[in-house]
Design a protein around this motif. Structure first.
Motif, PDB file in Angstrom:
ATOM      1  N   ASN A 161      61.487  58.620  13.449  1.00 25.08           N
ATOM      2  CA  ASN A 161      61.364  58.370  14.880  1.00 25.08           C
ATOM      3  C   ASN A 161      59.990  57.939  15.124  1.00 25.08           C
ATOM      4  O   ASN A 161      59.142  59.085  15.251  1.00 25.08           O
ATOM      5  CB  ASN A 161      62.002  59.776  15.433  1.00 25.08           C
ATOM      6  N   PRO A 162      59.618  56.917  15.526  1.00 28.86           N
ATOM      7  CA  PRO A 162      60.500  55.701  15.397  1.00 28.86           C
ATOM      8  C   PRO A 162      60.706  55.266  13.870  1.00 28.86           C
ATOM      9  O   PRO A 162      60.274  55.634  13.033  1.00 28.86           O
ATOM     10  CB  PRO A 162      59.565  54.674  15.752  1.00 28.86           C
ATOM     11  N   VAL A 163      61.952  54.358  13.945  1.00 26.60           N
ATOM     12  CA  VAL A 163      62.373  53.805  12.556  1.00 26.60           C
ATOM     13  C   VAL A 163      61.230  53.156  12.125  1.00 26.60           C
ATOM     14  O   VAL A 163      61.071  53.159  11.086  1.00 26.60           O
ATOM     15  CB  VAL A 163      63.689  53.108  12.658  1.00 26.60           C
ATOM     16  N   VAL A 164      60.675  52.060  12.909  1.00 19.95           N
ATOM     17  CA  VAL A 164      59.713  51.465  12.264  1.00 19.95           C
ATOM     18  C   VAL A 164      58.265  51.891  12.757  1.00 19.95           C
ATOM     19  O   VAL A 164      57.954  51.703  13.884  1.00 19.95           O
ATOM     20  CB  VAL A 164      59.676  49.856  12.423  1.00 19.95           C
ATOM     21  N   THR A 165      57.429  52.852  12.157  1.00 22.09           N
ATOM     22  CA  THR A 165      56.272  53.293  12.537  1.00 22.09           C
ATOM     23  C   THR A 165      55.172  52.145  12.489  1.00 22.09           C
ATOM     24  O   THR A 165      55.241  51.141  12.016  1.00 22.09           O
ATOM     25  CB  THR A 165      55.861  54.394  11.728  1.00 22.09           C
ATOM     26  N   ARG A 166      54.102  52.575  13.086  1.00 20.74           N
ATOM     27  CA  ARG A 166      52.621  51.639  13.074  1.00 20.74           C
ATOM     28  C   ARG A 166      52.479  51.245  11.735  1.00 20.74           C
ATOM     29  O   ARG A 166      52.205  50.242  11.118  1.00 20.74           O
ATOM     30  CB  ARG A 166      51.391  52.013  13.632  1.00 20.74           C
ATOM     31  N   LEU A 167      52.556  52.374  10.626  1.00 25.79           N
ATOM     32  CA  LEU A 167      52.187  52.095   9.425  1.00 25.79           C
ATOM     33  C   LEU A 167      53.111  51.020   8.687  1.00 25.79           C
ATOM     34  O   LEU A 167      52.618  49.799   8.116  1.00 25.79           O
ATOM     35  CB  LEU A 167      52.235  53.371   8.576  1.00 25.79           C
ATOM     36  N   LEU A 168      54.363  51.260   9.018  1.00 28.05           N
ATOM     37  CA  LEU A 168      55.154  50.084   8.639  1.00 28.05           C
ATOM     38  C   LEU A 168      55.278  48.889   9.054  1.00 28.05           C
ATOM     39  O   LEU A 168      55.111  47.946   8.348  1.00 28.05           O
ATOM     40  CB  LEU A 168      56.732  50.692   8.587  1.00 28.05           C
ATOM     41  N   ARG A 169      54.899  48.636  10.252  1.00 21.89           N
ATOM     42  CA  ARG A 169      54.957  47.578  10.799  1.00 21.89           C
ATOM     43  C   ARG A 169      53.548  46.618  10.486  1.00 21.89           C
ATOM     44  O   ARG A 169      53.837  45.494  10.372  1.00 21.89           O
ATOM     45  CB  ARG A 169      54.621  47.752  12.466  1.00 21.89           C
ATOM     46  N   GLU A 170      52.671  47.464  10.371  1.00 19.67           N
ATOM     47  CA  GLU A 170      51.270  46.747   9.788  1.00 19.67           C
ATOM     48  C   GLU A 170      51.319  46.242   8.329  1.00 19.67           C
ATOM     49  O   GLU A 170      51.037  45.217   8.149  1.00 19.67           O
ATOM     50  CB  GLU A 170      49.975  47.750  10.132  1.00 19.67           C
ATOM     51  N   ALA A 171      52.165  47.342   7.592  1.00 19.66           N
ATOM     52  CA  ALA A 171      52.426  46.700   6.248  1.00 19.66           C
ATOM     53  C   ALA A 171      53.244  45.374   6.244  1.00 19.66           C
ATOM     54  O   ALA A 171      52.905  44.619   5.395  1.00 19.66           O
ATOM     55  CB  ALA A 171      53.199  47.816   5.314  1.00 19.66           C
ATOM     56  N   GLU A 172      54.327  45.380   7.106  1.00 21.06           N
ATOM     57  CA  GLU A 172      55.110  44.482   7.145  1.00 21.06           C
ATOM     58  C   GLU A 172      54.514  42.986   7.500  1.00 21.06           C
ATOM     59  O   GLU A 172      54.416  41.783   6.849  1.00 21.06           O
ATOM     60  CB  GLU A 172      56.217  44.731   8.108  1.00 21.06           C
ATOM     61  N   GLU A 173      53.518  43.095   8.480  1.00 23.23           N
ATOM     62  CA  GLU A 173      52.546  41.936   8.914  1.00 23.23           C
ATOM     63  C   GLU A 173      51.975  41.630   7.770  1.00 23.23           C
ATOM     64  O   GLU A 173      51.339  40.381   7.720  1.00 23.23           O
ATOM     65  CB  GLU A 173      51.636  42.460  10.051  1.00 23.23           C
ATOM     66  N   LEU A 174      51.375  42.311   6.883  1.00 25.96           N
ATOM     67  CA  LEU A 174      50.716  41.634   5.777  1.00 25.96           C
ATOM     68  C   LEU A 174      51.572  41.242   4.468  1.00 25.96           C
ATOM     69  O   LEU A 174      51.126  41.050   3.451  1.00 25.96           O
ATOM     70  CB  LEU A 174      49.985  42.948   5.143  1.00 25.96           C
ATOM     71  N   GLY A 175      52.873  41.512   4.815  1.00 25.32           N
ATOM     72  CA  GLY A 175      53.954  40.839   3.726  1.00 25.32           C
ATOM     73  C   GLY A 175      54.330  41.831   2.779  1.00 25.32           C
ATOM     74  O   GLY A 175      54.830  41.597   1.704  1.00 25.32           O
ATOM     75  N   VAL A 176      53.935  43.029   2.938  1.00 25.11           N
ATOM     76  CA  VAL A 176      54.167  44.397   2.108  1.00 25.11           C
ATOM     77  C   VAL A 176      55.704  44.667   2.468  1.00 25.11           C
ATOM     78  O   VAL A 176      56.001  44.713   3.494  1.00 25.11           O
ATOM     79  CB  VAL A 176      53.159  45.415   2.247  1.00 25.11           C
TER      80      VAL A 176
END
Ligand code: NAP
Length: 512
Positions: free
Chosen positions: A459-474
């Protein structure tokens, strides 16, 4: 006789018109009976109003005119009350409720006018506690002796174990009995009454319309707890915790049981003392439990046998009562859920299916050294990963690293930690959890060193950590994925059947 219990909606509206409209709603939504609470009406003209209410009732009606001294709203003398209740009988009420304290007087007042078609409920309420089994039994005998058709006893749960005494008395009662235990700790009495032979249970049309503490809503009772399917041998499962009110478990597991036709109910179990709860509900029918805060360590201590990694982690989140010998077997599906989510995602993103775990020999960084941290660290270690623990309190990181044979580093040093490519990162702290959704445990810059980032937070499902990782292609794995997999693991342990994955995923999605 245990079987179907009637579901009764109490009507506590202030006007007759509103009560009539709520009666109609109660019928549409699947109630069996309505309780007309005359004491809640702002103005009451007995002959006119009872005629209207009873002539237009779409369901059998119970008429109650509860005085203040028994927890109701009526403040006048008993004479007027008795008159109204007699009138209700004459207008054909299906049930009339009168309090034990004045039951004899009421029966004397009725003398020859007692109507056969109206069942007399004689009730007793205790808003403080639940008496001993002996005292409850003698109360039943007194209510029976006065001439009740149906015995009603409502007490208050100070602890969930209090409810067991009500069940015991109800199951042995020779006449129809309504036995309810009020308050959040008594909720199971309202759901399990068909299992223990309760004649009737109350459910509100919506939250806020309770006539007594702890009443569930009609839709919860019918749709989540599936009360119409509960029978004497229905198995009981549930989530044990404190608090448990917020848990999605009952909706998720209830839907899963129903979808495969498994004869079981899944309840929220607000438990204060785990050992005494287990001791009290020791029958094989109380077949298994999910365990959450603060009882995961107590669940380990109460287990007769424990999964070895759960033992290392020091926490059990699933307890099964082995049906062959009643022994309690402890598991931890938090670690299996998280690790399998990460493994599956790694396999999917590499496109390779290897014989061993894709975590083998990988550097696996765990941020946090609490319950979830331990679960991830031991889980990764079990798959042959090289575990690194980073934690705010460095001492705790060291302690856990020593236990899993890994390395400890400080949170500050984690910023520049990059010994090799392809590392895995798992956040197990609450940093970034709602409402602090702008926080993150590691800078975006540092995330470049990882092949996969997991966050235990859901909660939330996509945290800031995950969002930033995703933005980097991780590649990312969410805490929701861990949650769904731990629940699927529990379902399989509970039932021995494969979990209905799509249904469980859809159910969880519908709750977001
Ligand atoms: P816990 O035992 O209380 O551990 C909390 C950890 O977070 C500790 O290592 C603590 O560090 C660290 N921490 C807390 N606040 C911090 C802050 N402001 N800055 C730095 N470090 C901080 O909690 P837990 O049971 O492991 O749960 C942790 C998280 O996992 C929660 O968000 C929970 O919702 C989630 N979780 C998810 C699932 C799932 O199914 N997805 C299952 C279980 C848990 P110190 O040692 O320095 O105090």
């Amino acid at each position: 006789m245990a079987g179907v219990s009637l579901v009764c909606v109490p009507l506590v509206a202030k006007s007759v018109e509103q009560m009539l409209s709520e009666m109609a709603t109660a019928k549409v939504r699947g109630a069996d009976v309505v309780e007309i609470r005359l004491d809640h009406l702002a103005s009451f003209e007995p002959r006119r109003d009872l005629d209207l209410l009873l002539r237009n009732r779409p369901l059998p009606a119970l008429v109650t005119y509860r005085p203040k001294w028994e927890g109701g709203e009526y403040e006048g003398d008993d004479g007027r009350r008795f008159e109204a209740l007699l009138l209700a009988m004459e207008f054909g009420a299906d049930y009339v409720d009168v309090e034990l304290k004045v039951a004899q007087e009421f029966l004397d007042y009725l003398s020859g006018k007692r109507q056969d078609r109206t069942k007399l409920i004689v009730s007793s309420h205790n808003y403080q506690s639940t008496p001993s089994t002996e005292d409850l039994s003698s109360l039943v005998a007194r209510i029976q002796a006065v001439g009740a058709d149906i015995v009603k006893i409502a007490t208050t749960a100070v602890d969930i174990v209090d409810v067991a005494r009500m069940f015991e008395v109800m199951v042995h009662c020779q006449v129809p009995m309504i036995g309810l235990v009020m308050g959040e700790r008594g909720l199971i009495s309202r759901i399990l009454c068909p299992k223990f032979g309760g004649y009737l249970t109350f459910a509100t049309l919506s939250v806020g319309k309770e006539s007594a503490p702890g009443q569930p809503t009609l839709s919860d009772l019918l749709d989540i707890y599936n009360i119409k399917q509960i029978r004497a041998d229905t198995k009981v499962y549930g989530i044990v915790g404190k608090p448990v009110g917020h848990s999605k478990g009952p909706i998720l597991h209830g839907a899963a049981f129903r979808s495969v036709g498994y004869d079981a109910v899944y309840l929220p179990l607000l438990v204060d003392d785990f050992a005494s709860f287990l001791h009290t509900y020791s029958s094989p029918d109380f077949a298994g439990f999910s365990v959450t805060m603060p009882h995961k360590e107590a669940a380990l201590a109460c287990s007769d046998e424990v999964d070895p990694i759960a033992k290392y982690i020091g926490a059990v989140n699933t307890l099964i009562k082995r049906q062959s010998d009643g022994k309690l077997i402890g598991y931890n599906t938090d670690y299996t859920g998280a690790i399998s989510a990460i493994e599956t995602t790694l396999q999917g993103s590499s496109g390779k299916v290897s014989a061993g775990s894709p975590l083998a020999d990988k550097v696996f960084v765990v941020i946090g050294a609490g319950g979830a941290g331990k679960a991830l660290a031991y889980g990764a270690k079990g798959k042959g990963a090289r575990v690194v623990i980073a934690n705010r309190t460095y001492e705790r990181a060291k302690e856990l690293a020593n236990l899993v044979g890994g390395q400890a580093i400080s949170l500050a040093d984690l910023e520049n930690f990059h010994p090799e490519e392809g590392m895995i990162l798992a956040n197990t702290t609450s940093i970034g959890m709602h409402p602090n959704i702008h926080d993150t445990p590691l800078s975006k810059q540092a995330l470049k060193s990882y092949a996969l980032v997991f966050d235990a937070i859901y909660n939330p499902v996509v945290t800031r950590l995950l969002r930033e990782a995703e933005e980097l292609g991780v590649t990312i794995v969410t805490g929701m994925e861990m949650f769904i997999r731990q629940a699927m693991g529990q379902f399989e342990l509970f039932t021995g059947l494969p979990a209905p994955e799509m249904l469980m995923r859809d159910t969880l999605l519908s709750l977001q």
